[in-house]
Design a protein around this motif. Structure first.
Motif, PDB file in Angstrom:
ATOM      1  N   ALA A  27      38.995  -0.431   1.591  1.00 57.87           N
ATOM      2  CA  ALA A  27      40.046  -1.148   2.316  1.00 57.87           C
ATOM      3  C   ALA A  27      40.008  -0.682   3.770  1.00 57.87           C
ATOM      4  N   VAL A  28      40.518  -1.517   4.659  1.00 64.54           N
ATOM      5  CA  VAL A  28      40.567  -1.185   6.086  1.00 64.54           C
ATOM      6  C   VAL A  28      42.010  -1.307   6.547  1.00 64.54           C
ATOM      7  N   SER A  29      42.541  -0.230   7.155  1.00 62.62           N
ATOM      8  CA  SER A  29      43.909  -0.300   7.675  1.00 62.62           C
ATOM      9  C   SER A  29      43.931  -1.239   8.875  1.00 62.62           C
ATOM     10  N   LEU A  30      45.033  -1.970   9.011  1.00 63.62           N
ATOM     11  CA  LEU A  30      45.103  -2.991  10.052  1.00 63.62           C
ATOM     12  C   LEU A  30      46.071  -2.677  11.171  1.00 63.62           C
ATOM     13  N   GLY A  31      46.215  -1.469  11.500  1.00 60.28           N
ATOM     14  CA  GLY A  31      47.041  -1.390  12.661  1.00 60.28           C
ATOM     15  C   GLY A  31      47.824  -0.159  12.832  1.00 60.28           C
ATOM     16  N   PRO A  32      48.663  -0.314  13.766  1.00 56.90           N
ATOM     17  CA  PRO A  32      48.663   0.593  14.883  1.00 56.90           C
ATOM     18  C   PRO A  32      48.343   2.007  14.449  1.00 56.90           C
ATOM     19  N   PRO A  33      47.625   2.749  15.214  1.00 47.89           N
ATOM     20  CA  PRO A  33      47.110   2.344  16.526  1.00 47.89           C
ATOM     21  C   PRO A  33      45.737   1.671  16.460  1.00 47.89           C
ATOM     22  N   HIS A  34      45.023   1.783  15.358  1.00 44.22           N
ATOM     23  CA  HIS A  34      43.693   1.182  15.280  1.00 44.22           C
ATOM     24  C   HIS A  34      43.323   0.922  13.822  1.00 44.22           C
ATOM     25  N   THR A  35      42.205   0.266  13.605  1.00 45.96           N
ATOM     26  CA  THR A  35      41.734   0.041  12.243  1.00 45.96           C
ATOM     27  C   THR A  35      40.910   1.235  11.796  1.00 45.96           C
ATOM     28  N   GLY A  88      53.664   1.531   3.495  1.00 46.11           N
ATOM     29  CA  GLY A  88      54.104   0.978   4.766  1.00 46.11           C
ATOM     30  C   GLY A  88      52.976   0.549   5.689  1.00 46.11           C
ATOM     31  N   THR A  89      51.731   0.709   5.262  1.00 46.39           N
ATOM     32  CA  THR A  89      50.578   0.288   6.060  1.00 46.39           C
ATOM     33  C   THR A  89      49.904  -0.894   5.379  1.00 46.39           C
ATOM     34  N   VAL A  90      49.454  -1.844   6.171  1.00 53.47           N
ATOM     35  CA  VAL A  90      48.745  -3.009   5.649  1.00 53.47           C
ATOM     36  C   VAL A  90      47.250  -2.718   5.681  1.00 53.47           C
ATOM     37  N   TYR A  91      46.596  -3.039   4.574  1.00 48.99           N
ATOM     38  CA  TYR A  91      45.154  -2.828   4.433  1.00 48.99           C
ATOM     39  C   TYR A  91      44.482  -4.148   4.088  1.00 48.99           C
ATOM     40  N   GLU A  92      43.354  -4.393   4.717  1.00 48.17           N
ATOM     41  CA  GLU A  92      42.543  -5.566   4.397  1.00 48.17           C
ATOM     42  C   GLU A  92      41.565  -5.186   3.293  1.00 48.17           C
ATOM     43  N   VAL A  93      41.425  -6.074   2.316  1.00 51.64           N
ATOM     44  CA  VAL A  93      40.451  -5.880   1.233  1.00 51.64           C
ATOM     45  C   VAL A  93      39.536  -7.098   1.195  1.00 51.64           C
TER      46      VAL A  93
END
Length: 122
Positions: A27-35, A88-93
């Motif tokens: 998974a990749v975190s989508l934000g702040p401060p970076h991916t 509380g963090t959004v992750y892209e899958v």
């Protein structure tokens, strides 16, 4: 593409003794401060988020966060690409792991909905 056995073993070495890996997906975190790339490891006892090495996104470098096993991964949202929220963090899958997220949640919250293993001795 499924996470390789070698990566699973590296993850297992960083888990608490006796934890049984059920699912692993990137998974990749989508934000702040970076991916940033992560590996999500669902065991029989917890959901562990592993940070990865800088140049090898699928190799765990350490435990970033641990959540109780009864933490929901889904539902998968579609914000341009599939995403989940964890801590509380959004992750892209990737699309191919949507079924893995659903299976992990079904195992924890409605195990009667899962099909029987057709080859339990493998």
């Amino acid at each position: 593409m499924p996470v390789s056995a070698a990566i699973r073993e590296r993850c297992r070495a960083l888990l608490r003794p006796g934890e049984d890996i059920r699912y692993v997906f990137p998974a990749v975190s989508l934000g702040p401060p970076h991916t940033a790339p992560f590996l999500v490891v669902v065991t029989d006892r917890s959901i562990t988020l592993f940070s990865t090495k800088m140049f090898t996104r699928n190799e765990p470098s350490g435990v970033w966060a641990t959540y109780p096993r009864r933490t929901r991964l889904g539902p998968v949202e579609h914000r341009g690409s599939p995403t989940i929220e964890l801590g509380g963090t959004v992750y892209e899958v990737d699309d191919e792991y949507i079924a893995v997220v659903a299976a992990a949640d079904a195992e924890a919250f409605s195990p009667g909905d899962l099909p029987r293993d057709p080859l339990p001795d493998l």
